[in-house]
Design an enzyme around this catalytic site. Structure first.
Site, short mmCIF file in Angstrom:
data_model
loop_
_atom_site.label_atom_id
_atom_site.label_comp_id
_atom_site.label_asym_id
_atom_site.label_seq_id
_atom_site.Cartn_x
_atom_site.Cartn_y
_atom_site.Cartn_z
N TYR A 87 2.33 -7.22 16.42
CA TYR A 87 2.77 -6.35 15.31
C TYR A 87 3.61 -5.18 15.82
CZ TYR A 87 2.58 -2.40 12.08
OH TYR A 87 2.92 -1.30 11.32
N ALA A 144 8.24 -9.60 -1.61
CA ALA A 144 7.93 -11.04 -1.64
C ALA A 144 6.57 -11.31 -2.27
CB ALA A 144 7.99 -11.61 -0.24
N PHE A 198 0.82 -1.22 0.00
CA PHE A 198 0.00 0.00 0.00
C PHE A 198 0.86 1.27 0.00
CE2 PHE A 198 -2.15 2.74 3.45
CZ PHE A 198 -2.73 3.60 2.53
N THR A 206 6.24 2.86 12.74
CA THR A 206 4.87 3.25 13.05
C THR A 206 4.76 3.91 14.43
OG1 THR A 206 2.69 2.30 13.55
CG2 THR A 206 4.56 0.86 13.90
N ASP A 207 3.72 4.71 14.61
CA ASP A 207 3.49 5.32 15.93
C ASP A 207 3.07 4.28 16.97
OD1 ASP A 207 0.90 4.80 15.00
OD2 ASP A 207 0.17 6.86 15.23
N GLU A 208 2.68 3.09 16.53
CA GLU A 208 2.20 2.08 17.48
C GLU A 208 3.28 1.59 18.43
OE1 GLU A 208 -0.18 -1.04 15.99
OE2 GLU A 208 -1.14 0.23 14.50
N LYS A 258 7.66 -4.24 15.31
CA LYS A 258 8.16 -2.99 14.73
C LYS A 258 9.09 -2.28 15.73
CE LYS A 258 7.20 -1.32 11.28
NZ LYS A 258 7.76 -1.47 9.89
P1 NAD Z 1 1.28 -3.59 3.35
O1 NAD Z 1 0.95 -4.79 4.16
O2 NAD Z 1 0.25 -2.98 2.48
O3 NAD Z 1 2.54 -3.92 2.41
C1 NAD Z 1 3.65 -4.62 2.85
C2 NAD Z 1 4.48 -5.05 1.67
O4 NAD Z 1 5.63 -5.76 2.15
C3 NAD Z 1 3.73 -6.00 0.71
O5 NAD Z 1 3.94 -5.62 -0.63
C4 NAD Z 1 4.37 -7.35 0.99
O6 NAD Z 1 4.37 -8.24 -0.13
C5 NAD Z 1 5.78 -6.96 1.39
N1 NAD Z 1 6.41 -7.98 2.23
C6 NAD Z 1 5.86 -8.61 3.32
N2 NAD Z 1 6.74 -9.52 3.80
C7 NAD Z 1 7.85 -9.45 3.02
C8 NAD Z 1 9.10 -10.13 3.02
N3 NAD Z 1 9.38 -11.07 3.94
N4 NAD Z 1 10.02 -9.80 2.10
C9 NAD Z 1 9.74 -8.85 1.16
N5 NAD Z 1 8.57 -8.19 1.09
C10 NAD Z 1 7.63 -8.47 2.01
O7 NAD Z 1 1.86 -2.53 4.40
P2 NAD Z 1 1.74 -0.93 4.40
O8 NAD Z 1 0.51 -0.55 5.09
O9 NAD Z 1 2.04 -0.42 3.04
O10 NAD Z 1 2.96 -0.57 5.38
C11 NAD Z 1 4.27 -0.36 4.86
C12 NAD Z 1 5.19 0.01 6.00
O11 NAD Z 1 4.73 1.19 6.65
C13 NAD Z 1 5.27 -1.05 7.10
O12 NAD Z 1 6.61 -1.12 7.54
C14 NAD Z 1 4.36 -0.53 8.20
O13 NAD Z 1 4.77 -0.99 9.45
C15 NAD Z 1 4.57 0.97 8.03
N6 NAD Z 1 3.45 1.80 8.49
C16 NAD Z 1 2.19 1.59 8.02
C17 NAD Z 1 1.15 2.42 8.42
C18 NAD Z 1 -0.27 2.21 7.92
O14 NAD Z 1 -1.16 2.92 8.36
N7 NAD Z 1 -0.52 1.30 7.00
C19 NAD Z 1 1.41 3.47 9.30
C20 NAD Z 1 2.72 3.66 9.77
C21 NAD Z 1 3.74 2.83 9.35
O1 TDX Z 2 -13.36 -3.64 10.80
C1 TDX Z 2 -12.70 -2.92 11.56
N1 TDX Z 2 -13.37 -2.19 12.50
C2 TDX Z 2 -12.73 -1.36 13.38
O2 TDX Z 2 -13.40 -0.71 14.21
C3 TDX Z 2 -11.26 -2.83 11.51
C4 TDX Z 2 -10.48 -3.64 10.50
C5 TDX Z 2 -10.63 -1.98 12.39
N2 TDX Z 2 -11.34 -1.28 13.31
C6 TDX Z 2 -10.63 -0.34 14.21
C7 TDX Z 2 -9.37 -0.87 14.88
C8 TDX Z 2 -8.52 0.38 15.01
O3 TDX Z 2 -8.87 1.10 16.18
O4 TDX Z 2 -10.18 0.73 13.37
C9 TDX Z 2 -8.89 1.22 13.79
C10 TDX Z 2 -7.91 1.10 12.64
O5 TDX Z 2 -7.69 -0.29 12.42
P1 TDX Z 2 -6.60 -0.82 11.36
O6 TDX Z 2 -6.93 -0.31 10.01
O7 TDX Z 2 -6.47 -2.29 11.55
O8 TDX Z 2 -5.29 -0.02 11.81
P2 TDX Z 2 -4.41 0.01 13.17
O9 TDX Z 2 -4.58 -1.22 13.97
O10 TDX Z 2 -4.69 1.34 13.83
O11 TDX Z 2 -2.93 0.01 12.54
C11 TDX Z 2 -2.64 0.80 11.34
O12 TDX Z 2 -1.93 1.96 11.68
C12 TDX Z 2 -0.61 1.83 12.11
C13 TDX Z 2 -1.86 -0.01 10.32
O13 TDX Z 2 -2.58 -1.19 9.98
C14 TDX Z 2 -0.48 -0.33 10.83
O14 TDX Z 2 0.27 -1.00 9.82
C15 TDX Z 2 0.22 0.96 11.18
O15 TDX Z 2 1.45 0.69 11.75
#
Ligand code: NAD
Ligand code: TDX
Length: 336
Positions: free
Chosen positions: A152, A34, A12, A125-127, A156
């Site tokens: 998770y 991957a 993403f 991540t902020d988590e 991280k």
């Molecule tokens: P995502 O799950 O959408 O994408 C992860 C990608 O990593 C995928 O393309 C997957 O194929 C690849 N991957 C997974 N395991 C692998 C491996 N062993 N080797 C190579 N590639 C691999 O995740 P995202 O939401 O795009 O998050 C990307 C980064 O940003 C992560 O490090 C996540 O912790 C961080 N992050 C995400 C959020 C959020 O809100 N989504 C917020 C803060 C930080």
């Molecule tokens: O169906 C749902 N209903 C609901 O209430 C889902 C899937 C989630 N939730 C709640 C849980 C959380 O409080 O919504 C909030 C957001 O959930 P997620 O999208 O699963 O995100 P979160 O757990 O906050 O983590 C995300 O932000 C930090 C990303 O997935 C992480 O990769 C990132 O590090």
């Protein structure tokens, strides 16, 4: 032309970053991904072939990682590390891939970076900071102590600690960023916002965990990408920068807004089983990034960004449709 090795560049945020780099710099990009269930080749489609190469492989594969990092220049090139298992709910059901990819994967990269002297940016991540009380006047800053709650976020946090140890003990030139919750196109339908939007598009219902009082701090993925590129270009090695766009909303507010923007009754949703150990509130203070590096977000209206995201999902059912049934079946077994 400099080269960026982008791990997780088919996910993403990683794929958003690849587009951002091609648009805003003259760098060449090698994606190492991957292609797990979370990846989308489609998100990288149509990019200029001369500037983007996709290597399908695992970030824990030390020989592959050593070869790719060894092919980079220690002067100009860099590795930007997005690859991760990223979904909290999945980490509660099976933590093992989180340990492997998020911890061992980062360790594998650090060993190669150390050997070849290449610049690194680690995306986190902020988590890692745990959660805040709803009425806490302080937001997370770069000095907030680590207190992760889920497998998770603990994985991280472990990776962040490894990066800092390799900076201090082995002189790896690394920056780190910890970002808040992202939204935008290409986010997997397992995540909160895409799940609700696609539930409605598919004729289903919105599912809110618990009471919905939990607060997340939303930022558009485009703004996360611009922050990472800014840190890569202007950040100081060894430093951490928090990335956020002042977007705090309770889950209940988000659900009601999604329903409203999609022309539904804002109270027409289901309360479902809560997430075990559910973090209450995340909130980022992005002052350091804004004042020291001059970054600011482009999406200042969450409502507008969300409306555009809903339109994007409405137009891309061919992408998310095939993923939807399996995700919903898994949630159903958990009463969610
Ligand atoms: P995502 O799950 O959408 O994408 C992860 C990608 O990593 C995928 O393309 C997957 O194929 C690849 N991957 C997974 N395991 C692998 C491996 N062993 N080797 C190579 N590639 C691999 O995740 P995202 O939401 O795009 O998050 C990307 C980064 O940003 C992560 O490090 C996540 O912790 C961080 N992050 C995400 C959020 C959020 O809100 N989504 C917020 C803060 C930080
Ligand atoms: O169906 C749902 N209903 C609901 O209430 C889902 C899937 C989630 N939730 C709640 C849980 C959380 O409080 O919504 C909030 C957001 O959930 P997620 O999208 O699963 O995100 P979160 O757990 O906050 O983590 C995300 O932000 C930090 C990303 O997935 C992480 O990769 C990132 O590090």
């Amino acid at each position: 032309m400099r080269t960026l090795l982008v791990t997780g560049g088919a996910g993403f945020i990683g794929s958003n970053f690849v587009h951002h780099v091609l648009e805003h710099s003259d760098a060449r990009v090698v994606v190492l991904d991957a292609l797990t269930y979370a990846a989308s080749r489609e998100a990288l489609a149509g990019l200029p072939q001369g500037r983007v190469e996709l290597v399908v492989g695992d970030v824990t594969d030390a020989a592959l990682v050593d070869r790719l990092v060894g092919g980079l220049s220690g002067e100009d090139d860099a590795v930007v590390h997005f690859a991760a298992e990223s979904h909290n709910d999945n980490s509660l059901n099976d933590p093992s891939p989180f340990i492997s990819t998020n911890i061992t994967g980062t360790f594998t990269l650090l060993e190669a970076l150390c050997k070849h002297g290449v610049r690194f940016h680690h995306v986190s991540t902020d988590e890692v900071y745990g959660d805040l009380a709803l009425d806490d006047p302080e937001r997370f800053t770069e000095t907030t102590p680590y207190r992760p709650s889920s497998p998770y976020s603990a994985s991280k946090a472990s990776a962040d600690h490894l990066v800092r140890a390799w900076v201090r003990s082995f002189g790896v030139r690394a920056t780190l960023s910890n970002c808040s919750n992202n939204y935008g196109p290409w986010q997997h339908v397992e995540k909160f916002i895409p799940r609700q939007v696609t539930n409605l598009l598919a004729g289903g219902r919105v599912k809110l965990y618990g009471s919905g009082a939990n607060v997340r701090d939303w930022i558009h993925a485009d703004d996360h990408s611009s922050a990472v590129l800014t840190i890569l270009e202007k950040g100081r090695a060894g430093e951490t920068y928090l990335v956020g766009a002042d977007g705090e909303r309770s889950n209940l507010e988000v659900v009601r807004l999604v329903l409203e923007l999609m022309g539904r009754d804002p109270d027409d949703f289901d309360h479902v089983a809560d997430r075990p150990g559910h973090d209450l509130r995340y909130a980022i203070d992005p002052t350091k990034l804004r004042t020291q590096l001059g970054w600011s977000p482009r999406f200042t209206s969450f409502e507008e960004g969300l409306a555009r995201t809903i339109d994007w999902y409405a137009a891309h059912e061919d992408w998310w449709g095939p993923k939807k049934a399996a995700v919903e079946a898994a949630y159903a077994t958990q009463g969610q």
